[in-house]
Write an enzyme that holds these catalytic residues in place. Structure first.
Site, mmCIF file in Angstrom:
data_model
loop_
_atom_site.group_PDB
_atom_site.id
_atom_site.type_symbol
_atom_site.label_atom_id
_atom_site.label_comp_id
_atom_site.label_asym_id
_atom_site.label_seq_id
_atom_site.Cartn_x
_atom_site.Cartn_y
_atom_site.Cartn_z
ATOM 1 N N CYS A 167 -21.922 -4.380 8.443
ATOM 2 C CA CYS A 167 -23.138 -4.175 7.204
ATOM 3 C C CYS A 167 -23.539 -3.073 7.871
ATOM 4 C CB CYS A 167 -23.395 -5.363 6.691
ATOM 5 S SG CYS A 167 -24.224 -5.424 4.923
ATOM 6 N N HIS B 160 -18.803 -8.221 5.096
ATOM 7 C CA HIS B 160 -19.167 -9.122 6.341
ATOM 8 C C HIS B 160 -17.382 -9.938 7.067
ATOM 9 C CE1 HIS B 160 -23.790 -9.577 7.029
ATOM 10 N NE2 HIS B 160 -23.339 -8.938 5.897
ATOM 11 N N THR C 175 -29.684 -46.307 25.576
ATOM 12 C CA THR C 175 -29.033 -46.984 24.016
ATOM 13 C C THR C 175 -30.551 -46.955 23.245
ATOM 14 O OG1 THR C 175 -29.075 -49.459 24.586
ATOM 15 C CG2 THR C 175 -27.058 -47.765 24.916
ATOM 16 N N GLU D 50 -16.702 -11.558 9.454
ATOM 17 C CA GLU D 50 -16.737 -12.343 10.377
ATOM 18 C C GLU D 50 -16.789 -13.805 9.133
ATOM 19 O OE1 GLU D 50 -19.534 -10.711 9.345
ATOM 20 O OE2 GLU D 50 -20.830 -11.487 9.637
ATOM 21 N N LYS E 37 -22.630 -52.860 23.988
ATOM 22 C CA LYS E 37 -24.345 -52.709 24.142
ATOM 23 C C LYS E 37 -24.529 -52.096 22.680
ATOM 24 C CE LYS E 37 -28.790 -52.478 26.428
ATOM 25 N NZ LYS E 37 -29.101 -51.623 27.575
#
Ligand code: GLN
Length: 546
Positions: free
Chosen positions: A383, A511, A187, A513, A222
């Site tokens: 593209c 594009h 931690t 996507e 903690k």
């Protein structure tokens, strides 16, 4: 007035701040709130447009043509909304705004300084972004302690005075590493990182702890004690098999309820609990897919996984739609030049050629296209990929020897892909790019039209070169179908081969996507993966299961 959730990160980069911001966005949106997300990048580039994908991953493009950090893509996919140029803020953008104002005399002769002028400009932008929204989530790029990020951290610290302490919430994403030698989670880095944040005056309300192992209650206690937050505000973010599980895990830990409580936002009667059933469906289909396909991604930046992030996400979305796992075989295009497409693409069910710039690896991509066309393997070109499909067709089917794109061969005898006359001679990099959303009309009877189920669509662009209309007739005579055209300037947007010639051969200049979402896969990706599955089933005699 909008409330603000600020996301900072500590210890190391790449912890998943973007996914944290996006997941919180999902949960709040599913509670019925109007949410916006802003990415702040502490670099001097005005936008991500000129950045190399090797360094920074893909450049994401919004409808209004902004070239942004890939986190904007995560946000869009998670909150299922289209974002804009204003959702991305960089040091370069802020400084150029302030310097412009100074030149116009807006500061009345005063000395212009980082504090207050830069920090005020940042705050003004954040306040403006709040208009029309209930909650604005702001992700600060980089890691706490970086010199570059300081003006932004100071600005978000001051925001609590500007909009009221009750309207801001600070969420810090940190690392809880597993130490193999000690066989325990540590931690201390989190404690130090929170101390660093406190030193500049920000007291985080929530800690999101990235970890590879489950955190015990004791460990959370903690961290809570040392970092002055309640234990319920210590949120565990485990490594997940899919990022789409993160909102579900955060909701299980009641993070959304906690945020509502801190910001005194009352959950609407309509959404006492967020409806996450579509996300559960996405995750369960992704993890339990009964079948699979392998798609070769043939590009020039494949070593860096983030360079094609939206492409691989869109493949995942399409797989989810078809109940199939899509495995990506990353193929470096210049390796094809050395080892041949037969070797490197052997056994793939589909080939995807993504976007790109410059000459390296081009011949490898052209060989991959020829391989897929001749062997009738489903192929999607995006593209640059589409442009090279045209080049390949011109060379090997139209018999136009030496046909090329002017980008790679400015003196080619057959410039099938070219710079349009009005673009020639413009020197400012980016000045000649076609950026952002343009309409595209789809031809009746085409595979594209069938996939979209619409006559006109809007898609996002980021490119400089276009299909040369002088060659359109010859390409069409030789069998290539122009199935998408941008009506304004008669620019070819989609080419394909008819079903009689090839099971699925589609290239798009835009594009696609970028607009795919986990719950709404992009039609061209869905149809491409569908074709790959169909062809595989036919080849192997496997039942398609549909
Ligand atoms: N380099 C090509 C052009 O500028 C393709 C760009 C891209 O793929 N994004 O037109």
């Amino acid at each position: 007035m909008a409330k603000y959730v600020f996301i900072t990160g500590g210890v190391v980069s790449s912890l998943g701040k973007g996914i944290t911001a996006a997941s919180i966005g999902t949960l709040l949106k599913k509670r019925g709130f109007r949410v916006s997300i802003i990415k702040v990048d502490p670099y001097l580039n005005v936008d991500a447009g000129t950045m190399n994908p090797f360094q920074h991953g893909e450049v994401f493009v919004t409808d209004d043509g902004a070239e942004t950090d890939l986190d904007i893509g995560h946000y869009e996919r998670f909150i299922d909304e289209s974002l804009h140029a204003d959702n991305s803020l960089t040091t370069g953008k802020v400084y150029s705004l302030v310097i412009d104002k100074e030149r116009r005399g807006a500061y009345l002769g005063g000395t212009v300084q980082v504090i207050p002028h830069i920090t005020n400009e940042i705050q003004d932008r954040l306040v403006k972004a709040g208009e029309g929204h209930d909650v604005v989530i702001v992700e600060i790029g980089g890691t706490v302690g970086d010199i570059e990020g300081l003006p932004f951290l100071e600005a978000i610290r001051q925001m609590s005075s500007r909009v009221g302490r009750e309207n801001v919430l600070y969420c810090h994403v940190t690392l809880v590493p597993w130490l193999e030698a000690a066989r325990e989670l540590k931690t201390k880095p989190t404690q130090h990182s929170v101390q660093e944040l406190r030193r500049i005056g920000i007291l985080p309300h929530i800690l999101v702890c990235r970890t590879s192992r489950r955190m015990t209650e004791e460990m959370k206690n903690k961290i809570a004690l040392f970092c002055t937050v309640p234990t319920e505000a210590v949120i565990e973010m485990m490594d997940e098999p899919t990022i789409y599980r993160v909102p579900l895990s955060m909701h299980r830990q009641r993070l959304d309820s906690l945020i509502l409580r801190y910001l005194s936002l009352s959950a609407s009667q309509l959404f006492p609990e967020p409806d996450l059933s579509d996300w559960e469906r996405v995750v369960s289909r992704f993890t339990n897919a009964p079948r699979g396909v392998e798609i070769a991604l043939v590009g020039k930046y494949v070593q860096l996984k983030d360079a094609y992030l939206s492409v691989t996400e869109a493949l995942n979305h399409a797989g989810i739609e078809h109940d199939a796992k899509v495995t990506v075989r990353s193929v470096e295009s210049s390796d094809i030049e050395r080892d041949g497409a037969e070797t490197l693409l052997d056994g793939v069910d589909g080939v995807l050629i993504p976007g790109g710039f410059g000459g390296r690896g081009i011949d490898g991509m052209i060989s991959a296209i020829r391989y897929a066309r001749e062997r009738k393997i489903p192929i999607l070109g995006i593209c640059l990929g589409m442009q090279l499909m045209v080049v390949e067709y011109a060379r090997h089917v139209c018999r136009l020897a030496g046909a090329h794109s002017q980008e790679m061969d400015p003196a080619t005898v057959h410039p099938v892909i070219h710079l349009m006359a009005e673009q020639v001679g413009i020197e400012k990099l980016g000045g000649t790019m076609r950026l952002g959303a343009y309409p595209c009309d789809l031809a009746p009877g085409s595979a594209a039209r069938r996939a979209y189920g619409a006559d006109r669509v809007s898609e996002r662009h980021r490119h400089r070169y276009e299909l040369n209309n002088t060659y359109r007739g010859r390409l069409e005579e030789a069998g290539l179908v122009v199935s998408g055209v941008c009506p304004e300037r008669n620019l070819v947007e989609i080419v394909e081969l008819p079903a009689s010639a090839h099971p699925w051969f589609v290239g798009c200049q835009f594009h696609c996507e970028l607009k795919s979402r986990p719950t709404r896969p992009h039609p061209l990706f869905a149809a491409f993966v569908g074709a790959a599955l169909r062809e595989k089933a036919e080849r192997t005699g496997e039942n398609e299961g549909e």
